[in-house]
Motif scaffolding. Structure first.
Motif, PDB file in Angstrom:
ATOM      1  N   VAL A   4     -41.102 -65.012 -21.760  1.00  0.00           N
ATOM      2  CA  VAL A   4     -40.475 -65.878 -20.762  1.00  0.00           C
ATOM      3  C   VAL A   4     -39.434 -65.107 -19.957  1.00  0.00           C
ATOM      4  O   VAL A   4     -39.045 -65.544 -18.876  1.00  0.00           O
ATOM      5  CB  VAL A   4     -39.860 -67.161 -21.380  1.00  0.00           C
ATOM      6  N   LEU A  39     -35.391 -72.146 -21.518  1.00  0.00           N
ATOM      7  CA  LEU A  39     -35.601 -72.039 -20.072  1.00  0.00           C
ATOM      8  C   LEU A  39     -34.402 -72.700 -19.389  1.00  0.00           C
ATOM      9  O   LEU A  39     -33.775 -73.593 -19.949  1.00  0.00           O
ATOM     10  CB  LEU A  39     -36.891 -72.754 -19.660  1.00  0.00           C
ATOM     11  N   GLN A  66     -35.281 -73.072 -12.841  1.00  0.00           N
ATOM     12  CA  GLN A  66     -36.403 -72.128 -12.992  1.00  0.00           C
ATOM     13  C   GLN A  66     -37.701 -72.783 -12.559  1.00  0.00           C
ATOM     14  O   GLN A  66     -37.938 -73.952 -12.847  1.00  0.00           O
ATOM     15  CB  GLN A  66     -36.545 -71.755 -14.471  1.00  0.00           C
ATOM     16  N   LEU A 112     -41.542 -73.137 -13.138  1.00  0.00           N
ATOM     17  CA  LEU A 112     -42.316 -72.982 -14.372  1.00  0.00           C
ATOM     18  C   LEU A 112     -43.592 -72.182 -14.153  1.00  0.00           C
ATOM     19  O   LEU A 112     -44.402 -72.498 -13.286  1.00  0.00           O
ATOM     20  CB  LEU A 112     -42.622 -74.359 -14.959  1.00  0.00           C
ATOM     21  N   ASP A 171     -44.242 -69.992 -19.463  1.00  0.00           N
ATOM     22  CA  ASP A 171     -43.157 -70.921 -19.782  1.00  0.00           C
ATOM     23  C   ASP A 171     -43.735 -72.224 -20.335  1.00  0.00           C
ATOM     24  O   ASP A 171     -43.218 -72.796 -21.291  1.00  0.00           O
ATOM     25  CB  ASP A 171     -42.334 -71.212 -18.525  1.00  0.00           C
TER      26      ASP A 171
END
Lengths: 414, 414
Positions: A387, B155, B159, B161, B165
């Motif tokens: 990630v 996360l 952000q 995705l 993720d």
């Protein structure tokens, strides 16, 4: 007998795709065209613009009537009328010495071949205009067909449609598009230890990560993902799941499972047992991703992907993506952007094997310098580095590794 | 009185966005998460992995039982059993001198703290294993929570995705996501000369290109486009269309129309007349795109865009895109990639104005050299250069132009 790998290079692997044909075309409405791949060239069905238009607010003139005029000796023209926006210029014909009021985008009147910007004119009365600057024929106008004459190639087969491309198609009244059908990829996760993400796993089981990841990867590069769920570690279930996938019909089947040697062999055997199947590759000299399998039945591709999601992602970008794109009419490339970076530390590798190292990119103050690529190591199977990664740093077959500060190419994640 | 522009810089324009707030969050299923923007940090609800796992096929051991062993003096351990995939390791406890057969991904038995790869073992009989290499505690295993301990940030808010993720979220059993709502952008084309793309235009009319292009641009950057069609050149229709857009409710209204001065004034007046509206900008010192208007009512943004689709696209990328992204929770950037190129020819500009020149990029043989940026000139209003362009070359306010071979930044089209 143990199934030893017969490793091939990533280049040889991609050459196997000669044996797969792009999919058929389908017709879709213009409004659904973003990102789709054209299945045929588009040629201009009519001239664009359909008539000669002004690109300025001002006066449509016969250019020769303005030749020689100046601030001190303006040309004096009679105003024959106004081209109201949306009305045809064909209703008005300019005689010598006449001009017509016109707006940006308006159709030129008959006999007009230039437009004088309003800034270079003066109207002493409603019927007369003084012109202070001459215009050449064609000045401040776009002639009919000047943008695209009839029959001109507007867009080419294999092009991915962008907003501006769709706009031009709208301009031609092309409201249906012939595009490559989206490839359908069935996704099967195998493993007795896997549980659906929606459930609390029983002791000793973990939630399936690969189905979600692979479905999103397929979607991201323009395919249709059909996750078929989790199957247990038995040959019958895997064979049945592959047959179900092919009956969808799927253009591609992505099998991923645990990384134990037993399970790999098992996937290979299943793929060999499918009707009319042929195993094209079993093992690639890359890291991660060595145990990748490719089989083919009809025009459908079946991939055996590594079980670790991090390795499966690498194989997806290197091999699955190019084939999805080829099937979808876009040509045999990953479509991923390569950028130049410098290594932030020494990165070891092995001769004879391509390495794809997950890296985070760090840009410095100086925009002209390439970013630093920081390798994200971690034990096999960790998700955390995944990630945080921006892409994959490529180490070629013929090098034992890279020193700190060496330039290297990084394949950016989409 | 003529409405003179009060030009502001593009930087000042973007600073006006302080006055718009990001949209509310919404809950969506994991499978719809690709490309969406997280509206809140995600923290690990439980340890990942949930239990200590093997990363290899081999034997789970108490590491100290292997200390000091070698090829010539293997450690001899009793096989206490096998951890079958998907079964809990908690059912088996290793006493000193015991080992258990384990597969990649399997849960360690109680008291095991390392795994010996099968390659470094030999089984003289079904109940015994010889170990040829010692393992350290923690070797070839991932401990429970080693990837993400409970409460760790997985996360971050804002952000976008990616497939990996989403995979990690699946691993945690997070099947509903809190993401920013997609901004809704209503699109209105104005002009008596415009016809719907699906119809053969009457004489003097042309098909609307902007609605299709702007809708695709909105979609491409994650918004929801609602094209409201074409309205004629009258204040009443435009005011009614804007009110209809705001009642959707739209978060943004994109008005585009012809480029005549009269029509621009008319858009400005309409935007001023809307209930509670405030005109924040009227004119930007960029080319193309000078006549851009920005107004605000409530938290909704109303843009008056240039009529030429080429100019409208530039303004979209520079200004509409960053605001769409901010409303959608992604932060105030265009999200477009900037690359370094060198000019293929001299490109003139003007001090005090930023120029955005459509360019095609040509890469040479040498992958390390920046591409050549070839300006695609052409009369204002031509579409042809637009479909051939790869991006926009930026010429700053403080330069009179670029010489051939000078480095310059190019903003790549998405």
């Amino acid at each position: 007998m143990k199934n030893f790998f017969r490793l091939i290079s990533s280049r040889d692997f991609l050459e196997l795709y000669d044996r797969f044909a792009p999919l058929d075309a389908e017709i879709i409405p213009l409004a659904k065209g973003l990102g789709r791949i054209l299945a045929a060239d588009v040629t201009a069905p009519e001239p664009l613009p359909p008539f000669s238009r002004s690109t300025m607010d001002g006066f449509a003139v016969r250019a020769r009537d303005t030749f020689g005029c100046s601030e001190s000796e303006p040309a004096l023209l009679n105003i024959a009328g106004e081209i109201v926006m949306g009305r045809s210029g064909a209703d008005l014909t300019l005689a010598p010495g006449q001009a017509a009021i016109i707006w940006t985008g308006g159709e030129l009147p008959v006999n007009a071949d230039g437009v004088v910007m309003v800034e270079y004119t003066n109207q002493p009365d409603t019927g007369t205009v003084e012109i202070f600057r001459p215009v050449a024929p064609g000045e401040n106008i776009i002639r009919a067909g000047e943008d695209f004459p009839p029959g001109a190639t507007v867009l080419q087969k294999g092009q991915q449609l962008r907003p501006q491309d769709l706009g031009v198609l709208a301009g031609f009244g092309i409201i249906e598009l012939q595009v490559a059908r989206k490839p359908v990829a069935a996704i099967i996760s195998t493993g007795d230890e896997l549980a659906e993400p929606c459930r609390q796993p029983e002791p000793g089981k973990i939630r399936d990560i690969n189905s979600t990841t692979l479905a999103a990867l397929v979607e991201e590069c323009g395919g249709i993902a059909v996750p078929l769920g989790i199957i247990g570690d038995d040959a019958g279930s895997m064979l049945a799941a592959c047959r179900r996938a092919l009956a969808l019909p799927a253009d591609m089947v992505l099998l991923s499972g645990g990384s134990s040697v037993g399970r790999r062999d098992f996937t290979l055997q299943t793929l060999e047992q499918l009707d009319g199947s042929e195993v094209l590759a079993h093992g690639v000299s890359i890291r991660p991703g060595k145990p990748t399998i490719l089989a083919k039945t009809g025009n459908a591709a079946l991939f055996g992907l590594p079980g670790h999601v991090g390795s499966a992602i690498v194989v997806f970008h290197l091999f699955v993506r190019p084939l999805l794109r080829k099937l979808g009419g876009a040509g045999l490339t990953s479509g991923l952007r390569l950028i130049r970076a410098v290594t932030a530390e020494q990165i070891p590798s092995t001769i004879g094997r391509e390495d794809f190292v997950r890296v985070a990119l760090e840009w410095g103050e100086d925009a002209d310098s390439p970013p630093r690529a920081v390798p994200l190591y971690g034990k096999s199977g960790l998700l955390n580095p995944l990630v945080r990664a921006d892409g994959l740093l490529i180490i070629n077959r013929d090098t034992e590794g890279l020193d700190r500060g060496e330039p290297a190419e990084v394949m950016l994640f989409p």
